[in-house]
Scaffold this active site. Structure first.
Site, PDB file in Angstrom:
ATOM      1  CG  ASP A 273      -2.277   0.649   0.963  1.00 43.73           C
ATOM      2  OD1 ASP A 273      -2.260   1.791   0.464  1.00 43.73           O
ATOM      3  OD2 ASP A 273      -3.337   0.055   1.251  1.00 43.73           O
ATOM      4  CG  HIS A 307      -1.973   1.704  -3.173  1.00 45.36           C
ATOM      5  ND1 HIS A 307      -3.144   1.481  -2.475  1.00 45.36           N
ATOM      6  CD2 HIS A 307      -1.680   0.524  -3.783  1.00 45.36           C
ATOM      7  CE1 HIS A 307      -3.533   0.233  -2.669  1.00 45.36           C
ATOM      8  NE2 HIS A 307      -2.659  -0.368  -3.453  1.00 45.36           N
TER       9      HIS A 307
END
Length: 461
Positions: A273, A307
């Site tokens: 992430d 991300h």
């Protein structure tokens, strides 16, 4: 008249340069103000406290930490070797030190996890203890070149039964965070937000709650059940030369939340992430605390998968200001954005004074700067976010789809005062150099896109 115009332009440029130097000089004063950890010369070895026949070192490690703290502090050593442990609680004035060839593996049996006060994705709760936890401790450290292994995999923390097939109290089947989000929605008191045993959510790896003077240095963190490093409502935090390699769900690397005076330097991120995500609480809980994250310095880091390399949000209700990012290398086709700021009209939050310079980008999948004000597809609400005064200078990128991607609010320009200066972006997909909506006061100074000087056009509103 021409001389007057040139003089005016010169004065504007000079003032702009002076302001930029002042902002970066202020960063140095923040670094100098961060209080350092220091420990008495006292060493306790966990093997001295281990009971023969015990397969785990949980009691030995926690006993050594408690005794060391009670003695006035020092270092608790975990020597070279492989050890298995349940959750560990750090205490004031203790440095937990791993040997160069130490591997500390954390078990995944929920029965070994007590419940502690924490936050999960910006929501206050009592949940399964993080693998390493501290509450209201001062002068604490995790150091050494060993490996911290959370052992998270599809066979335990990431199994479908844990993530998406939880039997809720009323018999429903839901996601592991269903009850947590319902507690926030109904503003339940904290004593009614207890998630234990099979109702417990995946724990953070390291969560340091209301702590002061923190050092995490040199260790490697792998296979985390959730966020890797989560300082919460803490001050004077240094994360240095830490290697974070973990690709599970919600595997953010380092998430300072409602923290003040944080230095993250010389770290390596390869995460599932956001590499770094700055937080400050979600919706009602964030407004109740109303504590921003401030004075965050990120430098000399390398970001690979994630991300975003550096994100602010999405749980940013309490706000965020004064963030400096410099001298970093960010490069991966799986790295979506370089800088990302995200919220929505239910969460709100003001993000301001973000300074980024001297960044080398090999490639990223989407944008150098990505801003989302409709995060999680929420477009209506009473708490409009406000993101403003963002400076990016000397950014060099070889490949991205966009330079800027601003998904703002249609009803108001709540993204403003973004400046890109002395930047060069190659491999930008044509024709969409930028996508911007709900933005105002965007400026490009000496910016090259695909080898040509970029001529700015007014954003679409």
């Amino acid at each position: 008249m021409r001389i007057l115009c040139l003089l005016t332009l010169f004065m504007l440029v000079t003032c702009d340069m002076c302001a930029a130097r002042k902002d970066w000089k202020r960063m140095q004063s923040v670094v100098s103000a961060i209080r350092q950890t220091e420990f008495p010369i006292r060493h306790l070895c966990v093997t001295d406290y281990h009971k023969k026949g015990d397969a785990l070192y949980t009691d030995a490690i926690n006993t050594a930490i408690s005794m060391c703290s009670n003695m006035g502090g020092g270092t608790v050593d975990i020597p070279d070797g492989t050890y298995y442990s349940g959750p560990i609680t750090l205490r004031s004035n203790v440095n937990l030190h791993l040997g160069d060839h130490t591997i500390l593996k954390f078990i995944t049996d929920r029965k070994a996890f007590n419940t502690v006060l924490t936050r999960i994705e910006g929501i206050d709760c009592q949940n399964l203890s993080p693998l390493i936890y501290a509450y209201n401790a001062e002068n604490i450290a995790i150091t050494g070149k060993g490996i911290l292994d959370g052992q998270a995999s599809e066979d335990n923390w990431f199994s479908p039964a844990v993530l998406d097939n939880i039997k809720l109290r009323d018999g429903r089947i839901g996601h592991e965070k269903t009850l947590l989000n319902e507690a926030l929605e109904h503003a339940l008191p904290i004593e009614d937000r207890i998630f234990a045993g099979d109702e417990g959510m995946r724990p953070q790896f390291i969560n340091l709650y209301k702590c002061r003077r923190i050092l995490i240095e040199d260790v490697e963190i792998v296979n985390s059940p959730f966020w890797l490093i989560h300082p919460l409502l803490s001050e004077d935090v240094i994360v240095r030369r830490v290697r974070m390699v973990s690709h599970g769900r919600n595997n953010d690397g380092c998430n300072p939340e409602s923290c003040k005076n944080v230095l993250i330097e010389d770290c390596f991120f390869d995460t599932g992430d956001d590499c770094i995500a700055i937080k400050s609480g979600k919706e009602g809980d964030g407004r109740r605390w109303n504590v921003p994250s401030q004075n965050i310095i990120i430098r000399h880091c390398r970001m690979r998968d994630g991300h975003a390399a550096v994100a602010m949000g999405s749980e940013i209700t309490g706000g965020c200001h004064d963030v400096w990012v410099e001298d970093c290398v960010m490069d991966s086709p799986h790295l979506m954005r370089i800088i990302r700021i995200k919220s929505n009209p239910q969460r709100g939050g003001e993000v301001r004074n973000i300074f980024v310079r001297n960044i080398e980008v090999g490639e990223c999948a989407l944008a150098i700067l990505g801003i989302e004000m409709n995060y999680w597809r929420v477009k209506e609400g009473p708490y409009l976010p406000y993101f403003h005064h963002i400076l990016m200078e000397n950014i060099r990128s070889k490949k991205s789809r966009y330079v800027l991607h601003v998904d703002g609010l249609r009803q108001a320009a709540r993204t403003a005062h973004i400046k890109l200066k002395d930047c060069s972006f190659f491999g930008v997909a044509e024709p969409e150099v930028n996508y911007m909506s709900g933005a105002a006061n965007i400026s490009f100074i000496d910016v090259q896109v695909n080898g040509k000087k970029f001529e700015y056009k007014k954003p679409i509103n």
